[in-house]
Design an enzyme around this catalytic site. Sequence first.
Site, mmCIF file in Angstrom:
data_model
loop_
_atom_site.group_PDB
_atom_site.id
_atom_site.type_symbol
_atom_site.label_atom_id
_atom_site.label_comp_id
_atom_site.label_asym_id
_atom_site.label_seq_id
_atom_site.Cartn_x
_atom_site.Cartn_y
_atom_site.Cartn_z
ATOM 1 N N ASP A 1 -25.264 -43.915 -17.842
ATOM 2 C CA ASP A 1 -24.616 -43.182 -17.039
ATOM 3 C C ASP A 1 -23.099 -43.691 -16.870
ATOM 4 O OD1 ASP A 1 -23.500 -41.387 -14.994
ATOM 5 O OD2 ASP A 1 -25.509 -41.181 -14.228
ATOM 6 N N CYS B 1 -30.528 -34.836 -10.317
ATOM 7 C CA CYS B 1 -29.175 -35.254 -11.323
ATOM 8 C C CYS B 1 -28.040 -35.201 -10.075
ATOM 9 C CB CYS B 1 -28.894 -34.268 -12.498
ATOM 10 S SG CYS B 1 -27.535 -34.752 -13.186
ATOM 11 N N GLY B 2 -27.644 -36.260 -9.654
ATOM 12 C CA GLY B 2 -26.516 -36.251 -8.703
ATOM 13 C C GLY B 2 -25.355 -35.823 -9.124
ATOM 14 N N HIS B 3 -24.920 -36.634 -10.159
ATOM 15 C CA HIS B 3 -23.710 -36.000 -10.865
ATOM 16 C C HIS B 3 -23.517 -34.589 -11.252
ATOM 17 C CE1 HIS B 3 -24.908 -36.264 -15.224
ATOM 18 N NE2 HIS B 3 -23.808 -35.766 -15.558
ATOM 19 N N GLY C 1 -25.451 -40.448 -9.399
ATOM 20 C CA GLY C 1 -25.872 -39.844 -8.195
ATOM 21 C C GLY C 1 -27.087 -40.173 -7.668
ATOM 22 N N SER C 2 -28.181 -39.863 -8.112
ATOM 23 C CA SER C 2 -29.556 -39.950 -7.646
ATOM 24 C C SER C 2 -29.829 -41.417 -7.661
ATOM 25 C CB SER C 2 -30.579 -39.597 -8.507
ATOM 26 O OG SER C 2 -30.323 -39.524 -9.967
#
Length: 358
Positions: A274, A106-108, A279-280
């Site tokens: 999202d 999870c990028g965010h 992010g990912s």
Amino acid sequence: MTADPYTGPIGRAYTGPIGTVDWHTGGEPFRIVPVSPPAVTGRGPTVAERRTAAMADAGVQWTRALLCGEPRGHADMYGAFLVPPDDAGAHLGALFWHKDGFSTACGHGTIALGAWAVSTGLVPASADGTTDVVIDVPSGRVTASVRTVGGRVADVTFVNVPGHVHARGVEVATSQGAVTVDIAFGGAMYAVLPAYRLGLRVRPRDVTAFVAAGREIRDALNAAHAAEHPEDPRLSGVYGTVFTEEAGAPVERPDGTWLLHHRNVTVFADGQVDRSPCGSGTAALVALLADAGELRLGDELRNESVVGSVFRARIERPATVRGRHAVVPAVTGTAYATGTSRFTVDPDDTLLPGFVLR
């Protein structure tokens, strides 16, 4: 002595209260649970193994549903249980969750965790400078580089696990006709395609159509086993679909590097949208653009979400994954605290642990 909020007479994973800290990254919520269920903090030794344990534990799943579903959350809620890292080389570990289960990356959330760790003093930082927060997640070890100015967090850059192209030109049948997608890994597997192939634009009024199409594409690809990870089956399967759109022609900068401007809608899990540029998903897009020669070392991708928030992404360095070319992406964004909560449970509540209603 403080009572353990995860055991009690109601026979479920939680009796309360559970404290959470809520943030958002580019508009996407992120609910941090600092004190997590013993079923995931006491097992291991790796975060990837803790994710497997969480998915198999009915009590942990009940707690996830409690914190994520209505009336305490909503269909697009996202969060994480904090867990011990794999070893002393990281500051913390994180198990990311959403309404349908536990994700591998999870990028965010990584951006929010970096900002939270520095803002709370969990990881000491100077008033002006950059501080690395190292986080173990199920897909591997990531670093959130937190930049502070005047004692406040200015932005966070997360350096992801290596991203690579998994497959190109995969045809998928949908109710709108057949479309062709590319599949790339950015910590999770994503199907990526231009929005125009479905007659859509990256704008709020098309979100409902994106949700329907994203579900169809994800389910069809997973039924065909089109995104099997060659080394770790826990990372297999399309997690989300990224619908892209060029927001302008590439611009050459004075130093000879290029600025690319895209926007996207990412539909992940079972129809979650999202609000951030993802992010990912952005990391997967970096891998695809690099593979096509459209994004080089020194170039920058400005990736905009459906609500107008922006991530900036670049290639941190080249990499090799199982003998094939890959890149380590770096994604920059901002995160902000939105509040704290103490969630409680009434044992007479007939709607426990919650529900999801779109």
